[in-house]
Write a protein that holds these residues in place. Sequence first.
Motif, PDB file in Angstrom:
ATOM      1  N   LEU A  66      -8.433 111.921   3.107  1.00 52.76           N
ATOM      2  CA  LEU A  66      -7.874 110.432   3.219  1.00 52.76           C
ATOM      3  C   LEU A  66      -8.501 109.775   1.976  1.00 52.76           C
ATOM      4  O   LEU A  66      -9.610 109.979   1.758  1.00 52.76           O
ATOM      5  CB  LEU A  66      -8.622 110.010   4.568  1.00 52.76           C
ATOM      6  CG  LEU A  66      -8.655 108.436   4.993  1.00 52.76           C
ATOM      7  CD1 LEU A  66      -7.221 108.116   4.969  1.00 52.76           C
ATOM      8  CD2 LEU A  66      -9.585 108.291   5.968  1.00 52.76           C
ATOM      9  N   THR A  71      -3.886 106.604   2.692  1.00 57.49           N
ATOM     10  CA  THR A  71      -3.056 107.815   2.745  1.00 57.49           C
ATOM     11  C   THR A  71      -3.646 109.110   3.014  1.00 57.49           C
ATOM     12  O   THR A  71      -4.872 109.188   2.656  1.00 57.49           O
ATOM     13  CB  THR A  71      -2.155 107.752   1.435  1.00 57.49           C
ATOM     14  OG1 THR A  71      -3.215 108.112   0.316  1.00 57.49           O
ATOM     15  CG2 THR A  71      -1.309 106.707   0.983  1.00 57.49           C
ATOM     16  N   THR A  72      -3.041 109.875   3.584  1.00 60.73           N
ATOM     17  CA  THR A  72      -3.664 111.314   3.761  1.00 60.73           C
ATOM     18  C   THR A  72      -2.578 112.139   2.998  1.00 60.73           C
ATOM     19  O   THR A  72      -1.341 111.968   2.720  1.00 60.73           O
ATOM     20  CB  THR A  72      -3.574 111.646   5.382  1.00 60.73           C
ATOM     21  OG1 THR A  72      -2.204 111.542   5.860  1.00 60.73           O
ATOM     22  CG2 THR A  72      -4.323 110.684   6.281  1.00 60.73           C
TER      23      THR A  72
END
Length: 116
Positions: A66, A71-72
């Motif tokens: 993360l 965002t991942t």
Amino acid sequence: MPRSLDGLVLAPVADQAPGQVGARTRFTYHEQDGEIWAEYAGGDVVRGHLVGTRSDDRLDFRYVQLGHDGTTSSGHCLSAVVELPDGRVRLEETWEWESQSGSGTSVVEQVTEYDS
């Protein structure tokens, strides 16, 4: 087989691209019966995890992280475990994102209490 990674803290020797693992990222490794896993954070990474296997001096794992931007990302990595002349451990890595385009190589090395 080089020594166990269990309990070792490793850090990249150089920054990658923005939003990825960098020199301020710290990985805490665990190892048991051919299984490896780690938690990592620092730099642009809020939290990351990796899980995989070890066979002799080779690691094969997947990672997910993360970023500070929310965002991942996830990917796959193959690493060679190398023992340095001073007794520390180095991982020479070849990785590829699975959640986005991109691939590359990187090197992480065991940090001492003085480096952290």
